[in-house]
Enzyme design. Structure first.
Site, PDB file in Angstrom:
ATOM      1  CE  LYS B 192      46.277  41.368  28.666  1.00  0.00           C
ATOM      2  NZ  LYS B 192      46.778  42.725  28.995  1.00  0.00           N
ATOM      3  N   GLY B 244      42.208  39.918  38.198  1.00  0.00           N
ATOM      4  CA  GLY B 244      41.713  41.205  37.718  1.00  0.00           C
ATOM      5  C   GLY B 244      40.324  41.458  38.250  1.00  0.00           C
ATOM      6  CB  SER B 245      37.736  43.833  37.193  1.00  0.00           C
ATOM      7  OG  SER B 245      37.287  43.379  35.935  1.00  0.00           O
ATOM      8  CB  THR B 246      34.274  40.825  40.064  1.00  0.00           C
ATOM      9  OG1 THR B 246      35.024  40.540  41.251  1.00  0.00           O
ATOM     10  CG2 THR B 246      33.049  39.930  40.040  1.00  0.00           C
ATOM     11  N   GLY B 249      36.427  38.780  35.021  1.00  0.00           N
ATOM     12  CA  GLY B 249      36.498  37.377  35.440  1.00  0.00           C
ATOM     13  C   GLY B 249      35.236  36.608  35.084  1.00  0.00           C
ATOM     14  CD  GLU B 266      43.378  37.613  43.676  1.00  0.00           C
ATOM     15  OE1 GLU B 266      42.365  38.313  43.901  1.00  0.00           O
ATOM     16  OE2 GLU B 266      44.523  38.039  43.680  1.00  0.00           O
ATOM     17  CB  CYS B 300      42.326  42.187  44.773  1.00  0.00           C
ATOM     18  SG  CYS B 300      43.794  41.207  45.067  1.00  0.00           S
ATOM     19  CD  GLU B 397      38.342  45.557  43.808  1.00  0.00           C
ATOM     20  OE1 GLU B 397      37.945  45.141  42.705  1.00  0.00           O
ATOM     21  OE2 GLU B 397      39.234  45.004  44.463  1.00  0.00           O
TER      22      GLU B 397
END
Lengths: 281, 489
Positions: B192, B244-246, B249, B266, B300, B397
């Site tokens: 995706k 993607g974002s923490t 995740g 990641e 990132c 971030e």
């Protein structure tokens, strides 16, 4: 008249010391026939936090030891188990193993300690490498310990399972907070005495005895624990623990065969660091 | 606020140097790529993708629903059980080599489309994203028939169907990072792409069809977060890879607990860039600029926290402000543009929000006085001084062209400050002293340490995070482990 035996108080092992649980609680450890062998400490959430703190403060020093030195200390652990083999075999036999099986389990524990000791200064060579990048750069990837790892030891085999889950964690330079087998905690308590006399710095392994279902969620949810091995937790407990472990993106391992050993189990709790530097005049 | 020194004559300027977009043809509407064909979504939903540089709509793209994801996973399963699963590694390798070559051949077309859909400067899409994406396929192609040599004592076996969710900052490069090792190891893929940057993935789908890749080996399901959740939570998926974002995740890690699915993450970062007083200053300034302004800071591993040794702080900052004034912000298709468009209105808002927080918390802002295009999403290169460790701009971030500057006195202090976030993806060190580089590299808790360089990537070089930046590595031999069965899985 026969002599009255002096019994041992079975305590926790935290930061190189042997405290009782701060909660003042203990529980009876039984043998296979249901007879009480001894009362062992029932670690509390506070004990677990103390253990994490001890593990955190010991971690940089342990990781900073040379790989050779960590190997020497793991080998020393093997020596010390071997030295007390009869005691361990007797304790393992009381968990229901035949005398021969118990002796064999202790031998395997010693042999696995020797095996992991040897990996200390070889693992990085197998797991890491130089990377041939498309440019004038020195580029190398090598494993570093993840940090503080929680280990929920398998219920059985009580000694070998503990050795097999604990040693791959610490050999790379991690420190550990271990929840021992709940039904058969006695060999773990003896092992802590081995560790205390093996030149292993205090805090590298912290051993807690107590109810696994109570301690595991605290360990999994602790924000200063970097990874967790849930092999000794049942499926349901392991699932909820793995879920709360996501709160700080812990590295999670579950369902390992406690009889198995592998250099890739060391890889479960290492971080690969890649370093770049330009080449030039 | 410190005044910037005059950097150049204001009358002097670049002429426009537009990259032509004529080799790119974009459809009005895109379906989902499932089982080797583009299909209308069962969900019947489409969403618009826009050009962030102009806010003009580009195309309507299908939004895959649960049923569509189902079809994609079952196509991938069938391919895994069928031709692809039975194929020898040598044959898989040739498909991947072929794909790598075709990507090289059509590199400019992909680069232009990437820039139009995502807003990144054409010079970066052209010189970095696309060459690296092709190189990634080339690298992993070579592994496909050598897997038994990758990990001592391990008989290599693929995992099955990989569900992969990628971000909008490097759409084609992240696709390559995910797809190349997955296919090399013998898995099949449901991927995706990000909601705002789906077009190059769809072009790539048609490229693989042209390459003759068997149907079902690669399936592309476009959509937003809901589609991504459907992919990772699908019971037919054996392995999940997410970049993607923490926050997202962590949600995925939670959702996958107890499922037995393999997972690599990641996630975000707050990279520390440490400059010692003996560093080659002009090179370090360039490194810092590249570290934070590459791809508008949508990186990132961006070096978003700068730590300058106290005795050179003011001098270094003068040079840095000066250099900020020479950065060209504007049309991403202009070949001279250094900083293109912010990827979306939403991301622009997030950057603006954190910059306001920086001001509110008392940091001092510097931005060069540069003109921004009247339409589109843009943000000036920004640096904050007077930043405290506790400020949000030092902890969170931002994912934009915003640098937080702090100082240090001793190497130990630099390490302590650099490691003082929950992240651990990247770090940079600038010093001429070799022993200090290695000392620092040992102590920085980050998956990638760039010494006297920054933001370098290579398919042979493992990349990934410590701590809340995720786990697993992409690139190199290490990147294969995530797609093979082994004692680690």
């Amino acid at each position: 008249m026969s002599r009255v035996a002096v019994r041992k108080t079975h305590k926790l092992y935290i930061g190189g010391a042997f405290p009782r649980s701060e909660s003042g609680r203990s529980y009876p450890a039984l043998d296979a026939s249901g007879e009480v062998v001894a009362r062992v400490a029932w670690a509390s959430r506070k004990d677990l936090r103390d253990a994490v703190r001890a593990a955190r403060s010991a971690q940089p020093g342990w990781a900073g030891r040379t790989a050779f030195n960590r190997g020497q200390i793991l080998y020393r652990i093997a020596e010390m188990i071997e030295d007390r083999a009869a005691t361990f075999a007797e304790q393992v036999a009381r968990t229901g193993a035949s005398a021969a099986d118990a002796a064999a389990e202790v031998e395997r524990a010693v042999d696995s300690a020797v095996w992991y000791a040897g990996w200390a200064d070889k693992f990085a060579q197998v797991h890491g490498n130089l990377n041939p990048v498309a440019g004038p750069f020195f580029n190398i990837s090598a494993p570093e310990p993840t940090g503080v790892i929680g280990v929920v030891a398998p219920a059985q085999p009580s000694l070998l399972g503990l050795i097999h889950r604990m040693l791959p964690v610490i050999v790379s330079g991690n420190t550990a907070v271990v929840v021992a087998s709940e039904p058969w905690p006695i060999p773990a308590v003896s092992l802590s005495e081995v560790l205390a006399t093996s030149d292993l710095p205090g805090g590298v392994v912290n051993l807690l005895t107590g109810p696994v279902a109570e301690l595991t969620p605290f360990l999994a949810g602790h924000m200063d624990v970097d990874g967790i091995d849930l092999t000794g937790a049942g499926t349901e407990l392991a699932t909820t623990a793995a879920s709360s472990a996501a709160e700080n993106v812990k590295r999670v391992v579950a369902g390992r065969d406690p009889l198995d050993r592998s250099p890739y189990f060391i890889a479960d709790f290492v971080e690969t660091k890649t370093v770049w530097h330009p080449k030039g005049l | 606020m410190a005044q910037p020194p005059a950097v150049r004559d204001k009358d002097w300027d670049y002429l426009p140097s537009a990259q032509t977009a004529e080799m790119v043809s974009i459809d009005d509407r895109y379906g989902l790529y499932i089982d080797g064909k583009f299909r209308a979504p069962r969900s019947r939903r489409y969403q618009e993708t826009i050009n962030p540089a102009t806010e003009e709509p580009i195309a309507r793209v299908a939004e895959a629903g649960a049923r569509d994801v189902d079809l994609a996973v079952s196509a991938a399963r069938t391919a895994f059980a069928g031709e692809w699963g039975r194929m020898g590694g040598g044959e898989r390798a040739k498909y991947l080599f072929r794909i790598a070559r075709m990507l090289q051949e059509r590199s400019r077309e992909f680069a232009v489309l990437e820039t139009i859909d995502g807003g990144k400067p054409i010079k970066e899409a052209r010189d970095i994203d696309l060459p690296l994406a092709a190189a990634h396929f080339f690298y992993y192609a070579g592994w496909a028939d050598k897997l038994e040599y990758a990990f001592a004592g391990v008989k290599p076996e693929p995992l099955g169907v990989a569900g992969q969710v990628i971000p909008w900052n490097f759409p084609m490069l992240m696709l390559a990072w995910k797809v190349a090792p997955a296919l090399a190891a013998g898995n099949t893929v449901v991927l995706k792409p990000a909601e705002t940057t789906p077009l190059t993935a769809l072009l790539f789908a048609s490229l693989t069809a042209e390459a003759g890749l068997p149907p079902g080996v690669l399936n592309i399901v476009t959509g937003a977060g809901r589609t991504g959740a459907a992919v990772v939570e699908h019971p037919g998926v054996d392995k999940v890879a997410f970049t993607g974002s923490t926050a997202v995740g962590k949600g995925i890690q939670r959702a996958l607990a107890g499922t037995g699915k393999k997972l690599t993450l990641e996630l975000g970062g707050k990279g520390a860039h440490v400059i010692f007083d003996d560093a080659p200053i002009d090179q370090a300034v360039e490194g810092v600029i590249n570290g934070i302004f590459f791809n508008q800071g949508h990186v990132c591993c961006a070096g978003s926290r700068l730590f300058v040794q106290e005795n050179i702080h003011d001098h270094f900052l003068d040079k840095l402000r000066n250099r900020l004034g020479t950065l060209r912000v504007g049309d991403p298709l202009d070949k001279n543009t250094d900083i293109g468009a912010i990827n979306s209105a939403e991301q622009l808002q997030r950057i603006e929000g954190l910059v306001s927080a920086g001001l509110e918390e008392g940091a001092e802002l510097y931005q060069p006085d540069c003109a921004l295009p009247a339409r589109g999403f843009y943000f000036r290169p920004t640096l904050f001084t007077g930043v405290a460790q506790s400020h949000r701009i030092a902890q969170e971030e931002i994912f934009g062209p915003v640098l937080s500057v702090m100082s240090f006195r001793t190497p130990a202090e630099a390490v302590e400050k650099a490691n003082n976030t929950p992240y651990g993806l990247s770090a940079g060190v600038w010093t001429t002293k070799g022993s200090r580089i290695l000392w620092m590299a040992d102590r920085l808790r980050a998956g990638v340490v760039w010494a006297n360089t920054y933001n370098k990537f290579d398919p042979a070089s493992p990349f990934g995070g410590y701590r809340e930046s995720g786990f697993g590595r992409e690139g190199g031999r290490h990147g294969l482990a995530a797609y093979l069965k082994g004692p680690w899985s």
